[in-house]
Design a protein around this motif. Structure first.
Motif, PDB file in Angstrom:
ATOM      1  N   TYR A 174       0.631  -1.354   0.082  1.00  0.00           N
ATOM      2  CA  TYR A 174       0.038   0.070  -0.046  1.00  0.00           C
ATOM      3  C   TYR A 174       0.989   1.279   0.059  1.00  0.00           C
ATOM      4  O   TYR A 174       0.506   1.942  -0.754  1.00  0.00           O
ATOM      5  N   ARG A 175       1.732   1.296   0.824  1.00  0.00           N
ATOM      6  CA  ARG A 175       2.645   2.445   0.879  1.00  0.00           C
ATOM      7  C   ARG A 175       3.585   2.634  -0.325  1.00  0.00           C
ATOM      8  O   ARG A 175       3.988   3.732  -0.685  1.00  0.00           O
ATOM      9  N   HIS A 176       4.148   1.568  -0.869  1.00  0.00           N
ATOM     10  CA  HIS A 176       4.690   1.908  -2.125  1.00  0.00           C
ATOM     11  C   HIS A 176       3.972   1.852  -3.483  1.00  0.00           C
ATOM     12  O   HIS A 176       4.701   2.011  -4.444  1.00  0.00           O
ATOM     13  N   GLY A 177       2.700   1.748  -3.238  1.00  0.00           N
ATOM     14  CA  GLY A 177       1.880   1.751  -4.628  1.00  0.00           C
ATOM     15  C   GLY A 177       1.003   2.955  -4.767  1.00  0.00           C
ATOM     16  O   GLY A 177       1.114   3.783  -3.955  1.00  0.00           O
ATOM     17  N   ASP A 178       0.205   2.872  -5.916  1.00  0.00           N
ATOM     18  CA  ASP A 178      -0.588   4.091  -6.193  1.00  0.00           C
ATOM     19  C   ASP A 178      -1.876   3.598  -5.515  1.00  0.00           C
ATOM     20  O   ASP A 178      -2.769   3.123  -6.239  1.00  0.00           O
ATOM     21  N   CYS A 179      -2.260   3.957  -4.308  1.00  0.00           N
ATOM     22  CA  CYS A 179      -3.386   3.340  -3.522  1.00  0.00           C
ATOM     23  C   CYS A 179      -3.944   4.305  -2.574  1.00  0.00           C
ATOM     24  O   CYS A 179      -3.472   5.357  -2.452  1.00  0.00           O
ATOM     25  N   SER A 180      -5.050   4.031  -2.563  1.00  0.00           N
ATOM     26  CA  SER A 180      -6.082   5.025  -1.612  1.00  0.00           C
ATOM     27  C   SER A 180      -7.095   4.011  -0.993  1.00  0.00           C
ATOM     28  O   SER A 180      -7.339   2.776  -1.290  1.00  0.00           O
ATOM     29  N   ASP A 183      -1.322  -3.569  -6.493  1.00  0.00           N
ATOM     30  CA  ASP A 183      -0.621  -4.405  -5.815  1.00  0.00           C
ATOM     31  C   ASP A 183      -1.174  -5.343  -4.783  1.00  0.00           C
ATOM     32  O   ASP A 183      -0.853  -6.556  -4.754  1.00  0.00           O
ATOM     33  N   VAL A 184      -2.117  -4.428  -4.254  1.00  0.00           N
ATOM     34  CA  VAL A 184      -2.655  -5.111  -2.904  1.00  0.00           C
ATOM     35  C   VAL A 184      -3.714  -6.206  -3.370  1.00  0.00           C
ATOM     36  O   VAL A 184      -3.788  -7.460  -3.098  1.00  0.00           O
ATOM     37  N   GLU A 185      -4.437  -5.792  -4.684  1.00  0.00           N
ATOM     38  CA  GLU A 185      -5.415  -6.761  -5.417  1.00  0.00           C
ATOM     39  C   GLU A 185      -4.808  -8.030  -5.735  1.00  0.00           C
ATOM     40  O   GLU A 185      -5.165  -9.062  -5.477  1.00  0.00           O
ATOM     41  N   THR A 186      -3.551  -7.704  -6.329  1.00  0.00           N
ATOM     42  CA  THR A 186      -2.919  -9.004  -6.701  1.00  0.00           C
ATOM     43  C   THR A 186      -2.552  -9.945  -5.704  1.00  0.00           C
ATOM     44  O   THR A 186      -2.561 -11.083  -5.747  1.00  0.00           O
ATOM     45  N   PHE A 187      -1.999  -9.501  -4.546  1.00  0.00           N
ATOM     46  CA  PHE A 187      -1.452  -9.898  -3.626  1.00  0.00           C
ATOM     47  C   PHE A 187      -2.514 -10.826  -2.987  1.00  0.00           C
ATOM     48  O   PHE A 187      -2.666 -12.169  -2.785  1.00  0.00           O
ATOM     49  N   VAL A 188      -3.630 -10.306  -2.468  1.00  0.00           N
ATOM     50  CA  VAL A 188      -4.755 -10.658  -2.005  1.00  0.00           C
ATOM     51  C   VAL A 188      -5.588 -11.987  -2.767  1.00  0.00           C
ATOM     52  O   VAL A 188      -5.798 -13.074  -2.229  1.00  0.00           O
TER      53      VAL A 188
END
Length: 134
Positions: free
Chosen positions: A51-57, A94-99
């Motif tokens: 989350y910190r290193h991606g384009d996330c909200s 990135d979170v979507e892919t990981f999860v």
């Protein structure tokens, strides 16, 4: 859904009459007591890094920490096998892919069996909590 997840799920045979992805979450039955909802907080450290290193909200303040709740849709076969996984409000590729990979890799046998001849959409949620304190 990310391209990688789409490719992973492309290998799973889909019936031609599979129902389209629902647009209204309230109309989709919840998977009661789904194991993924209980286990997902264990993934919080990895999710926080992504989350910190991606384009996330989407993470919100929660008692001095950050809380990210992701609604998940699952197209399940009658024997409880996930045919499609769709993080609805991840807002972080990135979170979507990981999860999605984690669910397919470690929780694919955790879904209810309906015995239905046709696949059905069901939903749940994954949650992550982390601190950004030094």
């Amino acid at each position: 859904m990310t391209m990688l997840l789409s490719l992973m799920l492309a290998a799973i045979p889909m019936p031609g009459d599979a129902p389209p992805m629902p647009q209204d979450l309230a109309a989709v039955p919840v998977i009661d007591g789904w194991l993924g909802r209980k286990i997902s907080p264990r993934w919080s450290e990895t999710v926080a890094k992504l989350y910190r290193h991606g384009d996330c909200s989407g993470a919100v303040n929660h008692e001095g920490s950050r809380l990210l709740e992701i609604d998940m849709l699952f197209l399940l076969s009658g024997d409880g096998k996930p045919m499609k996984i769709a993080p609805v409000n991840a807002r972080c590729p990135d979170v979507e892919t990981f999860v999605s990979k984690r669910i397919l890799g470690t929780l694919s046998g955790s879904f209810p069996k309906s015995g239905a001849a046709q696949p059905v959409w069901m939903r749940s949620q994954v949650r992550f909590l982390w601190s950004d304190a030094p």
